[in-house]
Enzyme design. Structure first.
Site, short mmCIF file in Angstrom:
data_model
loop_
_atom_site.label_atom_id
_atom_site.label_comp_id
_atom_site.label_asym_id
_atom_site.label_seq_id
_atom_site.Cartn_x
_atom_site.Cartn_y
_atom_site.Cartn_z
N PHE A 1 6.73 12.08 -0.76
CA PHE A 1 5.59 12.94 -0.99
C PHE A 1 5.86 14.27 -0.29
O PHE A 1 6.32 14.30 0.86
CB PHE A 1 4.31 12.29 -0.46
N ARG B 1 -0.18 8.85 -14.49
CA ARG B 1 0.00 7.80 -13.49
C ARG B 1 -1.23 6.90 -13.47
O ARG B 1 -2.36 7.39 -13.49
CB ARG B 1 0.16 8.52 -12.14
N ASP C 1 6.68 5.65 5.39
CA ASP C 1 5.36 6.08 4.99
C ASP C 1 4.82 5.04 4.00
O ASP C 1 5.42 4.82 2.94
CB ASP C 1 5.43 7.48 4.34
N TYR D 1 -7.26 6.18 2.64
CA TYR D 1 -8.19 6.39 1.52
C TYR D 1 -7.67 5.95 0.16
O TYR D 1 -8.34 6.16 -0.85
CB TYR D 1 -8.66 7.85 1.46
N LYS D 2 -6.49 5.34 0.12
CA LYS D 2 -5.98 4.86 -1.16
C LYS D 2 -6.33 3.36 -1.30
O LYS D 2 -7.49 3.03 -1.51
CB LYS D 2 -4.48 5.12 -1.24
#
Lengths: 406, 406
Positions: A122, A365, A193, A218-219
């Site tokens: 990312f 996605r 990560d 938050y995912k």
């Protein structure tokens, strides 16, 4: 829209859907960007705001033990990522935690100057590692290779191997154990990560012998927009690492107000400022949904959802090209396809109640979160996709012209 | 307990008390540690949690413009601290913002190696500046002098003068304008920590020509426990500073997902990770109470409350020795006294409904927040204090033995 599907009949996680407040009119395939609200969280937040803050006021630090929230929440996350109690704290943002952890790792390898990562990472991880190298001005180099070239690029120049386990665009999953072993054999430390891993499938940080990890609240952990992140420091490092940001919450005795800094023992030294009680409390409550869940069941259902989606899309929407690995063993819990008008396609899908997301230049996605997504949802999403493509609904001006914001 | 006081009769802020949810049974003189809950915040948080997160889900980033919350909230704070729009962002913790700002300042003075601060600074500022010097390993020195010696210690060795305007223990207030001018004349940059200033009295960052500032969201700004902090970068620096943590939210185009970092223009480059939407929304809502308030009125009432408290305590509780400056011109919005059994005294006060706090080794501290504290509260607090001292209520085993936590 399909309301039942035979594969949902014996789903041990089926009842979990009721634990979430899903909007009625959407199929939400974007829990890998922002997790769904667990149904009990609003009441818990009301309690925290109106009573813990409103009535206890400053006494809340003792009465509700706010001060230990980072460790308490950290320990709950630790269970989900295969980490020992006392090795994880929930704090700050993922990006800030990458900064802290890479800096701490470099400090443990003072004679080495290379941070190795890959172009599937990312971007913020790359930005912050590159910025750290520039800040330190001690000759560090951020070396970025293609994901498939990482293994070959592990040499004894490496101080730190910094990887995101699951590629945010493609869903490609690195072999954590093998790469960690290889880096260790070369004398390097490894940071993972887990933004697209934690809560999505079983992770075994201890078993892989990882040195450091960070991850997102938050995912798949459903902690709410911008929820606090977390970081992990392996037991063998946690009393030796030097935090780059030496804040009072990482001090061995914050409330002694000494003028000199002494690091707390253990992972607590990686804390910096006052914990964000409201948002940590939301994340804490959100984690309740995992209490009675077997991560193996989550993975099994995730694979089943992804396989069904791939099979159906490939059969019914041949214009979409699979970007994600076909082999589930090297895939996370998402499926991505390439389509030249991907942005407009995703806008049309969202307008028709199927929420996924778009990643430039041409990737759509879809995240599959087994706690609240069913096989019926998968079929419903494919049906919309097929219709939109057949009717060229994406080819309308409004979808092509709208400004991309996320 | 006094329920009316003549000085409250013509208070232009009297009606503001109703805007806060104060517990019935306490006199709260600790708003300088944790501000009181504004009465409308629970409903607003419910809206954010249940609707913005729960119903909009990922679409919330656009539908509710979450992505701009740091600037929107920053601009509201800017008005309170005398800063131009577009120079303040609300983000991270105060400690993290000190790290960012001191690092950015050092980078603007590459030939200088001294960070000057004082022993009255809040310890975390000293810890993080000292830790930064160690991290950089470029010969920087954190020099700490007594508060009264700061002016004389400003020399042309200085890269950065780093001060907290109001001493957290004593309430002593530095002359921001004079010290900034002196440091500038010596070629140094200046960072002000406004933790005990923002929302407490008029601050004029632009008028003082300050280079950088940071501050706290959960004290006089009432943003809730661990609320996001803020930082300020002067207009002449904001397009030149190099942030030490180069995160995606400080990138000029975060959603392009470029592999290379390019700083955003302006103060946005000092942002790092995903904004904490829940806690920023609480702070945003809390700031509503300032919308129709004149900071001059706040200061006038603050002085009146503090003067009354000092006069009454000195007349009725001679065992307490004033620690705060007697001259209001060099005092913030708090009053501190010394008492050898200060910890036990404060415990007894709290048990009797008067909440202040204790700072080691022997200081009892009382914050006066004019939006919700009245002169009648001051008299009520002094009455309790007098009784507790007369009856030696503090001299009970339970108050002396209890473990200090905050």
């Amino acid at each position: 829209m399909h309301t039942t599907h035979p594969l949902d009949a014996n789903d041990p996680l089926a009842a979990k859907r009721a634990a979430f407040s899903l909007p009625d009119d959407v199929i939400y395939l974007d829990g890998n960007s922002l997790g769904v609200l667990p149904a009990h969280v609003p009441a818990r937040m009301q309690e925290v705001v109106a009573n813990e803050w409103g009535q206890s006021l400053i006494r809340g630090w003792n009465e509700h033990n706010w001060i230990d929230l980072p460790q308490r929440v950290g320990n709950r996350i630790a269970r989900l990522v295969g980490a020992a109690p006392g090795t994880v704290v929930a704090c700050d943002s993922t990006t800030i935690n990458v900064f802290k952890v890479v800096s701490a790792a470099l400090n443990l390898r003072p004679d080495r100057k290379v941070i190795l990562s890959d172009s599937g990472n990312f971007p913020t991880d790359l930005y912050v590692a590159g910025g750290l190298a520039e800040l330190l001005d001690q000759g560090h180099e951020l070396r970025v290779v293609a994901p498939e070239d990482v293994e070959a690029a592990v040499t004894d120049e490496l101080a730190v191997l910094m990887l995101t386990q699951v590629d945010y665009k493609t869903g490609r999953r690195h072999d954590m154990k093998a790469l960690t072993e290889k880096a260790h054999a070369a004398g390097a430390l490894v940071m993972w990560d887990l933004a697209h891993s934690a809560g999505a499938f079983p992770v075994d940080l201890a078993g892989a012998n990882a040195d450091f990890a960070v991850g997102c609240g938050y995912k798949y952990l459903n902690g709410g927009p911008g929820a606090p992140a977390f970081l992990y420091v392996a037991p063998e490092h946690k009393n030796h690492v030097r935090p780059p940001m030496t804040g009072w919450m990482g001090h061995e005795a914050p409330f002694a107000f000494d003028l000199d800094y002494k690091p707390a023992s253990g992972v607590d030294r990686m804390r910096v400022g006052t914990p964000p009680v409201l948002s940590l409390s939301a994340l804490d409550a959100a984690l309740d949904v995992f209490d009675d869940v077997d991560m193996g069941d989550i993975r099994k259902k995730s694979v089943s959802l992804c396989e069904l989606f791939i099979k159906e899309v490939e059969a019914r929407c041949p214009d979409l090209k699979l970007v994600s690995p076909r082999n589930e063993a090297v895939r996370g819990s998402q499926v991505s396809f390439r389509f030249k008008e991907g942005y407009a396609l995703m806008q049309a899908l969202i307008a028709n109640g199927v929420i996924g997301d778009f990643r430039a230049p041409d990737t759509v996605r879809f995240g599959f979160t087994p706690l609240y997504i069913s096989h019926a949802d998968v079929m419903g999403a494919v049906e919309k996709l097929e219709t939109i493509l057949a009717d060229r609904l994406w080819d309308r001006d409004e979808f092509k012209k709208r400004q991309k914001v996320t």
